[in-house]
Each structure stands twice: as C-alpha cells, then as structure tokens.
Motif scaffolding. Structure first.
Motif, PDB file in Angstrom:
ATOM      1  N   THR A 315       1.378   9.649   0.269  1.00  0.00           N
ATOM      2  CA  THR A 315       2.214   8.417   0.768  1.00  0.00           C
ATOM      3  C   THR A 315       3.257   8.170  -0.315  1.00  0.00           C
ATOM      4  O   THR A 315       4.390   7.844   0.116  1.00  0.00           O
ATOM      5  CB  THR A 315       1.357   7.563   1.026  1.00  0.00           C
ATOM      6  OG1 THR A 315       0.556   7.519   2.116  1.00  0.00           O
ATOM      7  CG2 THR A 315       2.353   6.030   1.969  1.00  0.00           C
ATOM      8  N   THR A 316       3.094   8.347  -1.521  1.00  0.00           N
ATOM      9  CA  THR A 316       3.965   8.031  -2.580  1.00  0.00           C
ATOM     10  C   THR A 316       5.167   9.226  -2.431  1.00  0.00           C
ATOM     11  O   THR A 316       6.547   8.775  -2.356  1.00  0.00           O
ATOM     12  CB  THR A 316       3.517   8.066  -4.120  1.00  0.00           C
ATOM     13  OG1 THR A 316       2.665   7.002  -3.971  1.00  0.00           O
ATOM     14  CG2 THR A 316       4.614   7.904  -5.042  1.00  0.00           C
ATOM     15  N   ILE A 317       4.860  10.306  -2.198  1.00  0.00           N
ATOM     16  CA  ILE A 317       5.867  11.301  -1.857  1.00  0.00           C
ATOM     17  C   ILE A 317       6.765  11.011  -0.635  1.00  0.00           C
ATOM     18  O   ILE A 317       7.781  11.121  -0.648  1.00  0.00           O
ATOM     19  CB  ILE A 317       5.050  12.869  -1.845  1.00  0.00           C
ATOM     20  CG1 ILE A 317       4.475  12.965  -3.150  1.00  0.00           C
ATOM     21  CG2 ILE A 317       6.217  13.857  -1.734  1.00  0.00           C
ATOM     22  CD1 ILE A 317       3.836  14.314  -3.323  1.00  0.00           C
ATOM     23  N   ALA A 318       6.041  10.740   0.364  1.00  0.00           N
ATOM     24  CA  ALA A 318       6.647  10.385   1.855  1.00  0.00           C
ATOM     25  C   ALA A 318       7.575   9.194   1.256  1.00  0.00           C
ATOM     26  O   ALA A 318       8.583   9.170   2.137  1.00  0.00           O
ATOM     27  CB  ALA A 318       5.516  10.085   2.816  1.00  0.00           C
ATOM     28  N   GLY A 319       7.155   8.371   0.755  1.00  0.00           N
ATOM     29  CA  GLY A 319       7.895   7.007   0.506  1.00  0.00           C
ATOM     30  C   GLY A 319       9.098   7.471  -0.428  1.00  0.00           C
ATOM     31  O   GLY A 319      10.337   6.875   0.091  1.00  0.00           O
ATOM     32  N   ALA A 320       9.071   8.443  -1.224  1.00  0.00           N
ATOM     33  CA  ALA A 320      10.303   8.840  -2.227  1.00  0.00           C
ATOM     34  C   ALA A 320      11.354   9.530  -1.018  1.00  0.00           C
ATOM     35  O   ALA A 320      12.414   9.304  -0.933  1.00  0.00           O
ATOM     36  CB  ALA A 320      10.042   9.539  -3.239  1.00  0.00           C
ATOM     37  N   LEU A 321      10.748  10.535   0.118  1.00  0.00           N
ATOM     38  CA  LEU A 321      11.470  11.165   0.703  1.00  0.00           C
ATOM     39  C   LEU A 321      12.048  10.306   2.021  1.00  0.00           C
ATOM     40  O   LEU A 321      13.356  10.454   2.328  1.00  0.00           O
ATOM     41  CB  LEU A 321      10.626  12.264   1.797  1.00  0.00           C
ATOM     42  CG  LEU A 321      10.211  13.453   0.925  1.00  0.00           C
ATOM     43  CD1 LEU A 321       9.053  14.124   1.567  1.00  0.00           C
ATOM     44  CD2 LEU A 321      11.304  14.109   0.300  1.00  0.00           C
ATOM     45  N   PHE A 322      11.369   9.096   2.513  1.00  0.00           N
ATOM     46  CA  PHE A 322      12.068   8.349   3.571  1.00  0.00           C
ATOM     47  C   PHE A 322      12.934   7.402   2.895  1.00  0.00           C
ATOM     48  O   PHE A 322      13.779   6.987   3.520  1.00  0.00           O
ATOM     49  CB  PHE A 322      10.982   7.739   4.111  1.00  0.00           C
ATOM     50  CG  PHE A 322      10.240   8.378   5.307  1.00  0.00           C
ATOM     51  CD1 PHE A 322      10.551   8.171   6.684  1.00  0.00           C
ATOM     52  CD2 PHE A 322       9.219   9.215   4.937  1.00  0.00           C
ATOM     53  CE1 PHE A 322      10.082   8.941   7.699  1.00  0.00           C
ATOM     54  CE2 PHE A 322       8.501  10.093   6.097  1.00  0.00           C
ATOM     55  CZ  PHE A 322       9.104   9.842   7.371  1.00  0.00           C
ATOM     56  N   GLY A 323      12.487   7.058   1.503  1.00  0.00           N
ATOM     57  CA  GLY A 323      13.469   6.206   0.810  1.00  0.00           C
ATOM     58  C   GLY A 323      14.785   7.032   0.654  1.00  0.00           C
ATOM     59  O   GLY A 323      15.902   6.302   0.751  1.00  0.00           O
ATOM     60  N   TRP A 324      14.785   8.254   0.287  1.00  0.00           N
ATOM     61  CA  TRP A 324      16.106   8.983   0.061  1.00  0.00           C
ATOM     62  C   TRP A 324      16.854   9.086   1.606  1.00  0.00           C
ATOM     63  O   TRP A 324      18.022   8.922   1.576  1.00  0.00           O
ATOM     64  CB  TRP A 324      15.814  10.485  -0.106  1.00  0.00           C
ATOM     65  CG  TRP A 324      16.826  11.294  -0.116  1.00  0.00           C
ATOM     66  CD1 TRP A 324      17.425  11.769  -1.484  1.00  0.00           C
ATOM     67  CD2 TRP A 324      17.219  12.263   0.883  1.00  0.00           C
ATOM     68  NE1 TRP A 324      18.399  12.727  -1.164  1.00  0.00           N
ATOM     69  CE2 TRP A 324      18.386  13.241   0.290  1.00  0.00           C
ATOM     70  CE3 TRP A 324      17.182  12.389   2.227  1.00  0.00           C
ATOM     71  CZ2 TRP A 324      19.105  13.937   0.707  1.00  0.00           C
ATOM     72  CZ3 TRP A 324      17.737  13.395   2.717  1.00  0.00           C
ATOM     73  CH2 TRP A 324      18.946  14.022   2.171  1.00  0.00           C
ATOM     74  N   LEU A 325      16.335   9.308   2.619  1.00  0.00           N
ATOM     75  CA  LEU A 325      16.830   9.577   3.991  1.00  0.00           C
ATOM     76  C   LEU A 325      17.346   7.940   4.347  1.00  0.00           C
ATOM     77  O   LEU A 325      18.289   7.672   4.886  1.00  0.00           O
ATOM     78  CB  LEU A 325      15.629   9.587   5.028  1.00  0.00           C
ATOM     79  CG  LEU A 325      16.070   9.565   6.423  1.00  0.00           C
ATOM     80  CD1 LEU A 325      17.131  10.342   6.757  1.00  0.00           C
ATOM     81  CD2 LEU A 325      15.096   9.812   7.417  1.00  0.00           C
ATOM     82  N   GLY A 326      16.574   6.882   3.966  1.00  0.00           N
ATOM     83  CA  GLY A 326      16.959   5.528   4.271  1.00  0.00           C
ATOM     84  C   GLY A 326      18.386   5.031   3.577  1.00  0.00           C
ATOM     85  O   GLY A 326      19.062   4.610   3.834  1.00  0.00           O
ATOM     86  N   ALA A 327      18.339   5.482   2.256  1.00  0.00           N
ATOM     87  CA  ALA A 327      19.894   5.252   1.423  1.00  0.00           C
ATOM     88  C   ALA A 327      20.960   6.023   2.017  1.00  0.00           C
ATOM     89  O   ALA A 327      21.822   5.694   1.890  1.00  0.00           O
ATOM     90  CB  ALA A 327      19.351   5.836  -0.299  1.00  0.00           C
ATOM     91  N   TYR A 328      20.452   7.492   2.448  1.00  0.00           N
ATOM     92  CA  TYR A 328      21.482   8.005   3.066  1.00  0.00           C
ATOM     93  C   TYR A 328      22.178   7.691   4.291  1.00  0.00           C
ATOM     94  O   TYR A 328      23.629   7.434   4.519  1.00  0.00           O
ATOM     95  CB  TYR A 328      21.009   9.681   3.258  1.00  0.00           C
ATOM     96  CG  TYR A 328      22.032  10.379   4.222  1.00  0.00           C
ATOM     97  CD1 TYR A 328      22.944  10.994   3.478  1.00  0.00           C
ATOM     98  CD2 TYR A 328      22.043  10.582   5.569  1.00  0.00           C
ATOM     99  CE1 TYR A 328      24.219  11.740   4.293  1.00  0.00           C
ATOM    100  CE2 TYR A 328      22.864  11.113   6.248  1.00  0.00           C
ATOM    101  CZ  TYR A 328      23.703  12.320   5.525  1.00  0.00           C
ATOM    102  OH  TYR A 328      24.859  12.939   6.186  1.00  0.00           O
ATOM    103  N   LEU A 329      21.287   7.148   5.112  1.00  0.00           N
ATOM    104  CA  LEU A 329      21.926   6.421   6.164  1.00  0.00           C
ATOM    105  C   LEU A 329      22.542   5.036   5.995  1.00  0.00           C
ATOM    106  O   LEU A 329      23.352   4.680   6.704  1.00  0.00           O
ATOM    107  CB  LEU A 329      20.636   5.998   7.376  1.00  0.00           C
ATOM    108  CG  LEU A 329      20.060   7.366   7.880  1.00  0.00           C
ATOM    109  CD1 LEU A 329      18.879   7.099   8.618  1.00  0.00           C
ATOM    110  CD2 LEU A 329      20.863   8.256   8.725  1.00  0.00           C
ATOM    111  N   GLY A 330      21.754   4.474   5.329  1.00  0.00           N
ATOM    112  CA  GLY A 330      22.199   2.879   4.830  1.00  0.00           C
ATOM    113  C   GLY A 330      23.600   3.239   4.370  1.00  0.00           C
ATOM    114  O   GLY A 330      24.655   2.149   4.289  1.00  0.00           O
TER     115      GLY A 330
END
Length: 345
Positions: A315-330
């Motif tokens: 989940t920590t790894i997934a969090g980093a990936l989803f955070g990356w995606l969230g920052a890109y979209l944001g």
C-alpha cells in the motif's frame, strides 16, 4: 453578489457534510432510520440552500447580461449559455445547481424507497449512493466558484473551506472501492489520489506558498469537529427519540472523520517543499507518507484490514504511485483554472 452567493453555497455544502457524517454515524451506532430523521433533514436542507443560492446567482447574472452587462468570470467561473441562451450560468453555479437539483430529485426516490421498504438497515441503499454522488457534484461546484475568485481574499478563504469539505466527504466515495481484490488497500489508494490531487490543485491555482498547508490545516480542523460532534449528536438524538444504541457501539468516530488521513498535514508539507522541483516528485513523496500512515490509521480505528508488513509495503508503494498520478492531474487542473496567467509553483 460574488461573496454572498459563494457564502450560501458553502453554507449549504457544510450543512450537507455535517448531516451526512451524522447519518453515517447513525447507521453504525443505531441502525434503522426513516426518511424524516434529523440527519436526513440536515442533508436535504444543505442541498436546498446551495441549490437556491445557485439559482439566484444564475438569474441575477442572466438579468445583468440582458441589461447589456458583460458577465465577470470571477463571478463563479466562465459564463455558460443554457437552454438556447435563455439563461447565462457561471460554470461553478451551474455545476452546483445541477448537483443540488439531481439530489432533490433522488430525494423523492429515497422517500419512495422508505415508503416501500421502511427504514434503512444499511447505508449503501441505491438512493443513498445517488444522493452521495450528487452531494459530491455540488461540492465540486463550490470549489469552481471559489477558484474563480482566487485573486481575492474571500476567494482564497472559500477555497480553503470548499476543497477540504470535498476531501472530507470523499471517504463515502472511496468506500466503493473496498470490494476490489487487489494486493493493496484500495480505499487508501483512492484517498491518496484525491487528497494529493486537491492539495496540488489548490497550491497551483492560488500560486502562493502555504496554500496547500492551509488547506490541510482546514481539513484537520473539519476532521476534529466531526470527530467530536457526530458521536455526541448520534447518542443525544437516539436518546431523544427513544432508540437504543447497538451493543458495544457509541463514542467511536464514523466513517467520514475516521476516513480522513491524519497525516494530511505532512503530505502538504512535502508538496510545499518539493513542488518547485517538480509536482510529480512532491506527489510521490506525499503519497508515500499517506500510503504508509493511512493503513496504520485505518487498522487502528477498526475501519480497515490488519496492517500486516506485506500490506504496509504494497500500500505504501501504491500510495506513491497514486500520489504521483494525483499530482500530475492536480497540476494540470490547477493550470486550467489559471488560464491566461503565468503559472508558478
């Protein structure tokens, strides 16, 4: 008109948020409810206030344009011609109004549901899912309204309220992902995505240092208020109507306040410090922090699976990936809000 209309929209979404958190707590601690419970009335009153405010602004802008005045995009966003040009609706108020109108329409479905089946034994009844979705749409409209006036103090304050309100409401939506059979906590990943996305949107749209931090601080303040209010209000209301609490229930925060990451402030610090070096890096670090800490928080509060070492890692790894995606979209959405301006991190 701008701050007054926005103020009533924010008031309406705030009342809906409190009512929803109270209603979720009621379903957990007490269980059965009818259409005319006090939490339901809060939810419906909030949507009605936001919807009426949006309608009044649309009528005022339409009348002003018919007098030959040019609509100001800061008054709720880009003006949209609707019904063949019969009305001129600022984008934010149009989204808010549509969300509120759809909410009230599904409210009739909820009334029919209660008439046919009686009380709700669970939270996720079909009318409730539709109602929660439309509340989210209304809250997105409030964010658009606030972002349109970001160059003014009241607009930045409105963003610091409307964005955390949308984040606070998101646990209801994120709960839909719990059935996915994936090796990481899907609710954590979905929450990381939306929290990072909205923090970056706010920081990029306002373009001032500290915007993400102020948003996270307001988020934690809302969490604290709901954490205390909803268990107390549920217990007091159950006593007043003569209904018992479920065995072993009472006192614990409901899905909404407990579904907000306590480490959101740390994520905002990472975004503030690293955004200049690249939004994707800042989002990945923020997501890493949220992914690790939110698994522990959900396990500790009893709303998530046991935090095994493997679950923490995945989940920590997934969090980093989803955070990356969230920052890109944001960063993209934030730049869209600032069309015509030079965007600086």
């Amino acid at each position: 008109m701008r701050p007054i209309g926005a103020g009533f929209v924010l008031l309406g979404t705030g009342i809906s948020l409190v009512g929803t958190s109270w209603d979720v707590q009621w379903h957990i601690d007490v269980g059965p409810d009818t259409f005319f419970t006090l939490p339901h009335l809060f939810i419906y009153a909030g949507s009605a206030i936001a919807g009426i405010a949006a309608l009044v602004v649309v009528l005022a802008v339409t009348a002003a344009q018919r007098r030959g005045e040019t609509p100001d995009p800061r008054d709720g966003g880009v003006p949209i011609r609707v019904f063949g040009g019969a009305f001129t609706a600022p984008l934010g108020y149009l989204v808010t109004g549509l969300g509120a109108a759809a909410f009230l329409l599904y409210g009739l479905t909820d009334l029919w549901w209660h008439t046919v089946y009686g009380f709700d034994a669970v939270l996720n009844s079909p009318p409730h899912v539709a109602l929660f979705t439309n509340i989210s749409i209304t809250m997105i409209g409030a964010v658009i309204i606030a972002a349109a006036a970001r160059d003014q103090l009241w607009g930045r304050i409105a963003m610091a309220i409307s964005v955390p309100a949308l984040m606070t409401f998101f646990p209801i939506t994120a709960n839909a992902f719990q059935g996915l059979n994936l090796p990481f906590d899907t609710i954590v990943a979905a929450t990381v995505l939306i929290v990072v996305l909205l923090l970056v949107v706010t920081r990029v749209a306002i373009g001032r240092p500290g915007a993400a931090l102020a948003t996270a601080a307001a988020l934690l303040a809302m969490q604290g208020i709901l954490w205390v209010f909803t268990p107390w209000a549920t217990s007091a209301y159950a006593d007043s109507v003569g209904l018992p609490m479920r065995d072993g229930m009472g006192g614990e925060p409901s899905l909404i306040p407990s579904g907000i990451p306590l480490a959101a402030l740390l994520a905002a610090v990472a975004i503030e410090l690293l955004l200049r070096r690249g939004p994707l890096l800042s989002g990945a670090i923020a997501g890493l922090v949220l992914g690790f800490t939110f698994v522990l928080q959900r396990s500790w509060l009893g709303y998530g699976p046991h935090a095994t070492p493997l679950l923490l890692l995945t989940t920590t790894i997934a969090g980093a990936l989803f955070g990356w995606l969230g920052a890109y979209l944001g960063s993209r959405f934030g730049a869209m809000v600032r069309v015509g301006e030079k965007v600086t991190a």
